[in-house]
Scaffold this motif. Structure first.
Motif, PDB file in Angstrom:
ATOM      1  N   PRO A 156       2.553  18.500  18.285  1.00 57.93           N
ATOM      2  CA  PRO A 156       3.690  17.390  18.635  1.00 57.93           C
ATOM      3  C   PRO A 156       4.981  18.248  19.354  1.00 57.93           C
ATOM      4  O   PRO A 156       5.544  17.493  20.110  1.00 57.93           O
ATOM      5  CB  PRO A 156       4.099  17.232  17.065  1.00 57.93           C
ATOM      6  CG  PRO A 156       2.928  17.504  16.302  1.00 57.93           C
ATOM      7  CD  PRO A 156       2.282  18.603  16.710  1.00 57.93           C
ATOM      8  N   GLU A 157       5.146  19.646  19.285  1.00 64.32           N
ATOM      9  CA  GLU A 157       6.134  19.986  19.920  1.00 64.32           C
ATOM     10  C   GLU A 157       5.904  20.415  21.419  1.00 64.32           C
ATOM     11  O   GLU A 157       6.425  20.287  22.374  1.00 64.32           O
ATOM     12  CB  GLU A 157       6.605  21.422  19.351  1.00 64.32           C
ATOM     13  CG  GLU A 157       6.986  21.370  17.889  1.00 64.32           C
ATOM     14  CD  GLU A 157       8.275  20.380  17.892  1.00 64.32           C
ATOM     15  OE1 GLU A 157       9.149  20.772  19.068  1.00 64.32           O
ATOM     16  OE2 GLU A 157       8.509  19.565  17.110  1.00 64.32           O
ATOM     17  N   THR A 204      13.263  15.456  10.522  1.00 59.54           N
ATOM     18  CA  THR A 204      14.229  14.355  10.682  1.00 59.54           C
ATOM     19  C   THR A 204      13.737  13.150  11.459  1.00 59.54           C
ATOM     20  O   THR A 204      13.790  12.104  11.018  1.00 59.54           O
ATOM     21  CB  THR A 204      15.305  14.876  11.557  1.00 59.54           C
ATOM     22  OG1 THR A 204      15.855  16.017  10.721  1.00 59.54           O
ATOM     23  CG2 THR A 204      16.463  13.827  11.699  1.00 59.54           C
ATOM     24  N   ALA A 205      12.832  13.501  12.653  1.00 59.62           N
ATOM     25  CA  ALA A 205      12.097  12.217  13.268  1.00 59.62           C
ATOM     26  C   ALA A 205      11.246  11.380  12.031  1.00 59.62           C
ATOM     27  O   ALA A 205      11.253  10.332  12.168  1.00 59.62           O
ATOM     28  CB  ALA A 205      11.588  12.791  14.355  1.00 59.62           C
ATOM     29  N   LYS A 206      10.486  12.255  11.488  1.00 57.77           N
ATOM     30  CA  LYS A 206       9.425  11.670  10.600  1.00 57.77           C
ATOM     31  C   LYS A 206      10.415  10.878   9.588  1.00 57.77           C
ATOM     32  O   LYS A 206       9.851   9.695   9.073  1.00 57.77           O
ATOM     33  CB  LYS A 206       8.864  12.757  10.100  1.00 57.77           C
ATOM     34  CG  LYS A 206       7.690  12.112   9.061  1.00 57.77           C
ATOM     35  CD  LYS A 206       6.771  13.354   8.492  1.00 57.77           C
ATOM     36  CE  LYS A 206       5.636  12.965   7.659  1.00 57.77           C
ATOM     37  NZ  LYS A 206       4.707  13.876   7.238  1.00 57.77           N
ATOM     38  N   THR A 212       7.178  11.565  16.761  1.00 60.80           N
ATOM     39  CA  THR A 212       7.405  12.874  17.381  1.00 60.80           C
ATOM     40  C   THR A 212       8.812  12.772  17.625  1.00 60.80           C
ATOM     41  O   THR A 212       9.348  11.687  17.669  1.00 60.80           O
ATOM     42  CB  THR A 212       6.502  12.874  18.683  1.00 60.80           C
ATOM     43  OG1 THR A 212       7.201  12.064  19.387  1.00 60.80           O
ATOM     44  CG2 THR A 212       5.185  13.073  18.370  1.00 60.80           C
ATOM     45  N   ARG A 213       9.238  14.188  17.610  1.00 61.28           N
ATOM     46  CA  ARG A 213      10.687  14.185  18.119  1.00 61.28           C
ATOM     47  C   ARG A 213      11.092  13.440  19.329  1.00 61.28           C
ATOM     48  O   ARG A 213      12.084  12.778  19.847  1.00 61.28           O
ATOM     49  CB  ARG A 213      11.118  15.710  18.047  1.00 61.28           C
ATOM     50  CG  ARG A 213      11.103  16.564  16.928  1.00 61.28           C
ATOM     51  CD  ARG A 213      11.131  18.096  17.353  1.00 61.28           C
ATOM     52  NE  ARG A 213      12.543  18.163  17.898  1.00 61.28           N
ATOM     53  CZ  ARG A 213      12.910  19.316  18.708  1.00 61.28           C
ATOM     54  NH1 ARG A 213      11.819  19.699  19.501  1.00 61.28           N
ATOM     55  NH2 ARG A 213      14.090  19.267  19.094  1.00 61.28           N
ATOM     56  N   TYR A 214       9.943  13.318  20.436  1.00 63.92           N
ATOM     57  CA  TYR A 214      10.408  12.814  21.636  1.00 63.92           C
ATOM     58  C   TYR A 214      10.342  11.403  21.520  1.00 63.92           C
ATOM     59  O   TYR A 214      11.072  10.823  22.387  1.00 63.92           O
ATOM     60  CB  TYR A 214       9.361  13.403  22.813  1.00 63.92           C
ATOM     61  CG  TYR A 214       9.356  12.902  24.082  1.00 63.92           C
ATOM     62  CD1 TYR A 214      10.573  13.089  24.476  1.00 63.92           C
ATOM     63  CD2 TYR A 214       8.156  12.296  24.736  1.00 63.92           C
ATOM     64  CE1 TYR A 214      10.838  12.799  26.125  1.00 63.92           C
ATOM     65  CE2 TYR A 214       8.566  12.211  25.939  1.00 63.92           C
ATOM     66  CZ  TYR A 214       9.800  12.114  26.541  1.00 63.92           C
ATOM     67  OH  TYR A 214       9.784  11.746  28.026  1.00 63.92           O
ATOM     68  N   GLU A 225       4.730   7.122  23.052  1.00 63.72           N
ATOM     69  CA  GLU A 225       4.201   8.351  21.995  1.00 63.72           C
ATOM     70  C   GLU A 225       3.206   7.838  20.764  1.00 63.72           C
ATOM     71  O   GLU A 225       2.246   8.565  20.519  1.00 63.72           O
ATOM     72  CB  GLU A 225       5.580   9.103  21.434  1.00 63.72           C
ATOM     73  CG  GLU A 225       5.923   9.996  22.319  1.00 63.72           C
ATOM     74  CD  GLU A 225       5.307  11.013  22.347  1.00 63.72           C
ATOM     75  OE1 GLU A 225       5.338  12.265  21.870  1.00 63.72           O
ATOM     76  OE2 GLU A 225       4.417  11.321  23.302  1.00 63.72           O
ATOM     77  N   MET A 226       3.600   6.629  20.463  1.00 61.80           N
ATOM     78  CA  MET A 226       2.732   5.926  19.495  1.00 61.80           C
ATOM     79  C   MET A 226       1.303   5.753  19.948  1.00 61.80           C
ATOM     80  O   MET A 226       0.250   5.933  19.150  1.00 61.80           O
ATOM     81  CB  MET A 226       3.303   4.573  18.908  1.00 61.80           C
ATOM     82  CG  MET A 226       4.564   4.991  18.054  1.00 61.80           C
ATOM     83  SD  MET A 226       4.114   5.344  16.485  1.00 61.80           S
ATOM     84  CE  MET A 226       3.030   3.956  15.836  1.00 61.80           C
TER      85      MET A 226
END
Length: 455
Positions: A156-157, A204-206, A212-214, A225-226
């Motif tokens: 994810p990063e 936090t994003a979750k 994802t963070r992005y 992203e989805m």
């Protein structure tokens, strides 16, 4: 419009104590892009991309194909074909098989430029860019290895090439058919370029309902992203992410976005997203078998909430059916007068925090009969699950279970005295992969019973 993946990194500077200089013995005239001689690789790229898709693959180093204010390395020639084989199989072919050339060719990017490293600046590393739906740049190709799961799947990063391709193509799709109205209202906590900040952790994003963070950058990046995560990571990875969220609100948001994606492909483009998803997953696992995650591992990660089992379903084992029939007969006797149905559930009590506590649930249509179980799951290709009775809870369903315990003992004993290997049963029931999960008796490796997974 240019779409960019940016990832913050810490750059370390190493000071040398001395410097040695020597003449540069290189004939730079041989690097002229206008005078190179076509080789075997060029012929292969022309046959597999330029001719069928009108797509040019740029791999000879051209400084002006990337940002001139960033450091970047050229791609090694022997890395070009492996990654482009993957792009063809994992990105192009699934869409082509599902939608055909009439849909795909007009909107395919016309150029893919390959670079050996990421684009480096003082505090940023760029891993992928796309420009107006025409050209996609793939970076870090020199470290690509299809036998390395991180190189193929990324994280994810740091998403890898196939995630980038599907992400950028998702932008092309929504530039032709806009993201459905109201999507941005599902999770409205967008922060723009501040998504790279330390306050926007993965957790936090979750918790806010982002995959994802992005995805917190903006609505369009969230949507792309989805799509890319559902296609490349696959449904099991997505379900593990969602089912292990501790916020019911976050779970609801992620599921709502998932449904928007499915509906968008059907209503906006006439495509079956689940079919596309299955094709991409099959392509990845065929191209790079290292990416195959054994079912017990997904089980331990929380991909499945539980299982629904039907005694009357085809191909259940005789031992399992006999045990179930004995339980039904005993529970139906005048002593109990509780004719349990030929179905039961085996579900995780709370997959977000615990993938060992399970509940076995029976019903007679009116009352519920529950039994707590402790599940020991071993991971890997030969992984197993072992169930053991645990202390009952305090609700009425557990009291009912205690009342019926002697009657259903044959089935309880069947489930708790055996160790089961778990795997798909597509060789028994074709087309059931990712839907029906089999429990194979470890003592003889034969199918004991199977259930429909709950996601």
């Amino acid at each position: 419009m240019k779409k960019i993946y940016l990832y913050l990194i810490l750059l370390l500077t190493v000071m040398a104590s001395c410097k040695k200089e020597q003449a540069l013995n290189v004939d730079i005239t041989k690097s002229n892009l206008d005078t190179y001689a076509k080789g075997e690789l060029d012929d292969w790229l022309e046959t597999n991309f330029l001719n069928p898709y009108n797509m040019e693959i740029l791999y000879r180093f051209d400084r002006y194909q990337a940002s001139i204010d960033k450091e970047i390395a050229p791609v090694m020639e022997d890395k070009v074909r492996p990654i482009m084989e993957g792009v063809n199989l994992v990105f192009i072919k699934p869409y082509l098989e599902l939608a055909g050339k009439g849909f795909l060719l007009p909107i395919l990017p016309k150029e893919i430029a390959l670079f050996g490293s990421g684009e480096y600046s003082d505090d940023q590393l760029t891993l992928g860019t796309a420009d107006a739906g025409r050209q996609i740049n793939l970076y870090v190709v020199n470290s690509y290895d299809k036998d390395d799961v991180l190189s193929v799947m990324g994280t994810p990063e740091r998403p890898a090439a196939f995630h980038t391709m599907h992400h950028e193509f998702a932008h092309i799709l929504h530039q032709n058919v806009p993201v459905p109205p109201g999507y941005e209202e599902i999770s409205s906590s967008y922060v723009g370029s501040a998504w790279v900040g330390s306050g926007n952790t993965t957790a936090t994003a979750k918790s806010l309902g982002f995959i994802t963070r992005y995805a917190r950058n903006n609505k369009n990046e969230d949507f792309a992203e989805m799509i890319a995560t559902l296609l490349v990571g696959g449904q099991d990875q997505f379900d593990a992410y969602v089912n292990t969220a501790t916020s019911e609100t976050a779970i609801a948001k992620l599921r709502a976005k998932e449904q928007v994606v499915v509906d968008y492909f059907r209503n906006g483009h006439g495509l079956d997203f689940r079919n596309l998803q299955a094709k991409v997953r099959t392509a990845i696992e065929t191209y790079a078998p290292v990416t195959i995650v054994p079912v017990p591992t997904w089980l331990s990660r929380g991909s499945y909430k539980g299982f629904s089992v039907d005694k009357n379903a085809d191909s259940q084992s005789s031992a399992f059916v006999t045990a179930f029939n004995s339980a039904i007969a005993a529970a139906s006797s005048p002593q109990y007068d509780s004719p349990i149905t030929p179905t039961f559930e085996l579900v995780f009590a709370n997959p977000a925090v615990n993938r060992t506590a399970m509940i076995l649930k029976f019903t007679d249509g009116t009352y519920s009969y529950w039994y707590n179980m402790t599940a020991t799951v071993t991971t890997g290709a030969s992984g197993t699950i072992k169930l053991v009775r645990a202390a009952p809870g305090t609700t009425a369903a557990y009291g009912n279970g205690t009342f019926l315990q002697a009657a259903v003992a044959p089935l309880l004993d069947y489930l708790t005295t055996k160790t089961f290997k778990v795997n798909w049963i597509e060789d028994v029931l074709p087309g059931s992969r990712s839907t029906l999960l089999g429990f194979f008796d470890q003592s003889d490796s034969k199918l004991g019973f199977y259930g429909r997974i709950q996601r």
